[in-house]
Design an enzyme around this catalytic site. Structure first.
Site, short mmCIF file in Angstrom:
data_model
loop_
_atom_site.label_atom_id
_atom_site.label_comp_id
_atom_site.label_asym_id
_atom_site.label_seq_id
_atom_site.Cartn_x
_atom_site.Cartn_y
_atom_site.Cartn_z
N ASN A 1 13.01 24.41 130.54
CA ASN A 1 14.42 24.08 130.79
C ASN A 1 14.63 22.92 131.76
O ASN A 1 15.58 22.17 131.63
CB ASN A 1 15.18 25.33 131.25
CG ASN A 1 14.57 25.95 132.47
OD1 ASN A 1 13.43 25.66 132.85
ND2 ASN A 1 15.31 26.83 133.11
N GLU B 1 7.96 32.09 139.85
CA GLU B 1 9.42 31.89 139.70
C GLU B 1 9.79 32.37 138.31
O GLU B 1 9.55 31.67 137.32
CB GLU B 1 9.76 30.41 139.85
CG GLU B 1 9.54 29.86 141.24
CD GLU B 1 10.51 30.40 142.26
OE1 GLU B 1 11.51 31.05 141.88
OE2 GLU B 1 10.26 30.21 143.46
N CYS C 1 17.35 30.02 134.79
CA CYS C 1 16.84 31.31 135.23
C CYS C 1 17.81 32.05 136.16
O CYS C 1 17.90 33.27 136.12
CB CYS C 1 15.53 31.11 135.96
SG CYS C 1 15.66 29.86 137.24
N GLU D 1 10.19 28.46 146.53
CA GLU D 1 10.06 27.02 146.35
C GLU D 1 11.09 26.35 147.24
O GLU D 1 12.02 26.97 147.74
CB GLU D 1 10.28 26.65 144.88
CG GLU D 1 9.21 27.27 143.99
CD GLU D 1 9.01 26.58 142.66
OE1 GLU D 1 9.97 26.53 141.87
OE2 GLU D 1 7.88 26.10 142.42
P1 NDP Z 1 7.17 31.44 129.26
O1 NDP Z 1 6.95 32.52 130.22
O2 NDP Z 1 7.09 31.70 127.82
O3 NDP Z 1 6.16 30.25 129.57
C1 NDP Z 1 6.04 29.64 130.84
C2 NDP Z 1 4.79 28.78 130.88
O4 NDP Z 1 3.62 29.60 130.99
C3 NDP Z 1 4.59 27.91 129.64
O5 NDP Z 1 4.07 26.67 130.02
C4 NDP Z 1 3.59 28.76 128.86
O6 NDP Z 1 2.90 28.03 127.89
C5 NDP Z 1 2.69 29.27 129.96
N1 NDP Z 1 1.90 30.45 129.61
C6 NDP Z 1 2.14 31.39 128.66
N2 NDP Z 1 1.18 32.34 128.67
C7 NDP Z 1 0.32 32.01 129.66
C8 NDP Z 1 -0.88 32.61 130.18
N3 NDP Z 1 -1.37 33.75 129.70
N4 NDP Z 1 -1.51 32.00 131.20
C9 NDP Z 1 -1.02 30.84 131.71
N5 NDP Z 1 0.09 30.23 131.27
C10 NDP Z 1 0.77 30.80 130.25
O7 NDP Z 1 8.62 30.88 129.66
P2 NDP Z 1 9.53 29.83 128.90
O8 NDP Z 1 8.85 28.51 128.84
O9 NDP Z 1 10.01 30.46 127.65
O10 NDP Z 1 10.74 29.68 129.94
C11 NDP Z 1 11.79 30.57 130.00
C12 NDP Z 1 11.60 31.57 131.13
O11 NDP Z 1 11.38 30.90 132.35
C13 NDP Z 1 12.80 32.43 131.35
O12 NDP Z 1 12.45 33.78 131.51
C14 NDP Z 1 13.39 31.92 132.65
O13 NDP Z 1 14.13 32.84 133.35
C15 NDP Z 1 12.18 31.46 133.37
N6 NDP Z 1 12.55 30.45 134.35
C16 NDP Z 1 12.50 30.78 135.69
C17 NDP Z 1 12.90 29.87 136.64
C18 NDP Z 1 12.80 30.20 138.10
O14 NDP Z 1 12.71 29.30 138.91
N7 NDP Z 1 12.80 31.45 138.50
C19 NDP Z 1 13.39 28.54 136.26
C20 NDP Z 1 13.37 28.30 134.86
C21 NDP Z 1 12.95 29.25 133.93
P3 NDP Z 1 3.48 28.09 126.39
O15 NDP Z 1 4.87 27.59 126.48
O16 NDP Z 1 2.58 27.23 125.65
O17 NDP Z 1 3.42 29.54 125.98
#
Ligand code: NDP
Length: 486
Positions: free
Chosen positions: A155, A252, A286, A460
């Site tokens: 995002n 996060e 998020c 952060e």
């Molecule tokens: P995901 O949890 O699907 O993915 C996050 C990242 O982790 C991606 O780069 C993903 O790769 C990677 N990943 C997935 N599986 C693994 C693993 N086993 N080991 C290491 N890395 C892994 O989240 P989204 O990208 O769908 O983002 C949306 C989510 O993020 C929402 O739940 C949102 O709330 C949260 N978010 C939180 C924020 C905060 O600051 N608290 C800010 C923005 C979003 P890949 O995409 O290739 O699976």
């Protein structure tokens, strides 16, 4: 692939673009048209190895500099980011679908804020002197952790990369960053800019890939810290993997945050906050306040004003600078959101605005509001990550606090009231890491940002981030004799 957005190669490692076409192909789709605008390849074991080795070498050189020297380079990088804000914003809009009216003010610029802020802090990081009996003393050294891994969601790609890189670099660490495979482009630009500003090659490497690449990085014993922005299920996996190696971790994660609006609130401000806290970035934030609790007396007035204001939303081409709502990031994410809307209707919530996907190219969906939502409904319990607001009503302060806190998440919370005492009382009672009084979703770099409960660990931004990217070494200095029992 040759469009304006195709990078020279997939990864930026050791100061240069590199590729290994054996990696899994990752098409980059412009969410406004559904067309492929670039292609990158997931990192192979050889790319990951080069990233780790070069980061280890660069980290040693970087930590040897004074904090002020590191800070100067970071501030230079911030200036370059600001100068290139327009082209970085165009890239981010193509990567994410977010409208230029947002990316021009909220993405690269917030990354620049982080580089500037932590660049300024770098020269101030010190240990302390602890006097002891007999003239002995302990001094502490604030030392870097080593090589950190950053893993991003889709995002806020360049903001997330910068928010993680800036405190890491200020403390003398190197970072390897893996963007979400859905938005791989802008982190590469941050890597270019840091090298241009004078950072050693290898200090900030970007490797592309799916979760398997993230997992390979997290489990490598040469990695000292992991910072993830992502969903709770991914956070649980990554935190567990980090724990296996006893690595430092910042998580996060997601949320289902409340905004509580009392009947004495300034209605116009409360409506603005509910709009920002649900529809900015097409709801893909998020910390969004997706459970809007409105006190009984003003519920009808709130819904009336909200639906009237929503007619002013300009849904369309994200490159048009008056557009205020762009598409969702992907067809998949739109389908997830539509599934939740369907559930909301089935479970008996009243649909008062939106609710449908928008025909044509691109992953558009109408900003959606449900009224008469109850706490047990799926749309009030699960993170939707799309433009869907749930309006719930309440009678008393005690009830509002209890229901606002009745969630596994604890990322953010907001309260709207003119009563100063009540505002602080409610903020203190919220079980959330980031709270707002008469405002919502502002994230200045000077303030800590992060969650409690299932929304994460660590913070952060702000000075608090320094503790998460450095460690203290105690050095005992004895000025007298050392005695022993025999
Ligand atoms: P995901 O949890 O699907 O993915 C996050 C990242 O982790 C991606 O780069 C993903 O790769 C990677 N990943 C997935 N599986 C693994 C693993 N086993 N080991 C290491 N890395 C892994 O989240 P989204 O990208 O769908 O983002 C949306 C989510 O993020 C929402 O739940 C949102 O709330 C949260 N978010 C939180 C924020 C905060 O600051 N608290 C800010 C923005 C979003 P890949 O995409 O290739 O699976």
């Amino acid at each position: 692939m040759s469009t304006a957005y195709q990078p020279a190669a997939s990864h930026y490692v050791n100061g240069t673009y590199i590729d290994d076409l054996d990696g899994r192909e990752i098409p980059v789709i412009y969410p406004a048209t559904g067309q492929e605008i670039a292609k990158v390849y997931g990192a192979t074991a050889s790319i990951i190895e080069q990233a780790i080795q070069s980061a280890q070498i660069a980290q040693k050189q970087w930590a040897f500099l004074s904090g002020s020297e590191r800070g100067r380079i970071m501030v230079r990088a911030a200036h370059i980011m600001r100068e290139r804000n327009r082209s970085l914003s165009e890239l981010e809009t193509h990567d994410t679908g977010k409208p230029m009216s947002e990316t021009l003010i909220a993405d690269a610029l917030s990354g620049a804020d982080a580089l500037e802020y932590f660049g300024g802090l770098a020269g101030t990081l010190t240990g302390e002197h602890i006097p002891l009996a007999g003239g002995d003393f302990v001094y502490t050294r604030r030392e870097a952790l080593g090589v950190c891994v950053g893993i991003g969601a889709w995002n806020y790609p360049i903001q997330i990369a910068s928010w993680k890189a800036a405190p890491a670099l200020a403390c003398g660490n190197a970072m390897i960053f893996k963007p979400s495979e859905m938005t791989p482009l802008s982190a590469l630009k941050l890597a270019e800019i840091l090298v241009e500003a004078g950072a050693p090659a290898g200090l900030f490497n970007v490797v592309q890939g799916h979760g398997d690449v993230g997992a390979a990085l997290v489990t490598d014993p040469r990695i000292d810290k992991v910072s993830l922005t992502g969903s709770v299920p991914t956070g649980q996996k990554v935190y567990a993997a980090a724990a296996q190696g006893l690595k430092h971790a910042t998580m996060e994660l997601g949320g289902k945050s409340p905004i509580v609006i009392f009947d004495d609130a300034n209605l116009e401000n409360a409506v603005s906050a509910a709009i920002n806290g649900n529809f900015y970035s097409t709801g893909q934030i998020c910390s969004n306040g997706t459970r809007v609790f409105v006190q009984d007396e003003i519920k009808d007035a709130f819904i009336a004003r909200l639906t009237e204001r929503m007619k002013r939303a300009i849904i369309g081409d994200p490159m048009g600078e008056t557009t205020t709502i762009g598409p969702m990031v992907s067809e998949r994410q739109r389908a997830i959101v539509l599934g939740y809307i369907e559930k909301g209707i089935q479970e008996g919530a009243t649909l008062v605005a939106g609710g449908k996907s928008i025909d044509g190219a691109g992953f558009y969906i109408e900003p959606t509001v449900f009224a008469d939502v109850t706490d047990d409904m799926t749309i009030a319990r699960e993170e939707i990550f799309g433009p869907v607001m749930s309006v719930l009503s309440f009678a008393t302060e005690e009830e509002a606090i209890r229901r606002a806190n009745d969630t596994e998440f604890g990322l953010a919370a907001g309260v709207f009231t003119q009563d100063l005492t009540r505002a602080h009382r409610v903020a203190a009672a919220f079980e959330a890491g980031t709270c707002y009084i008469n405002a919502y979703n502002l994230t200045p770099v000077e303030a800590p940002f992060g969650g409690v409960k299932m929304s994460g660990v660590g913070r952060e931004n702000s000075k608090a981030a320094i503790d998460h990217y450095s460690q203290l070494k105690s050095v005992y200095v004895c000025l007298g004799d050392t005695e022993a029992a025999f």
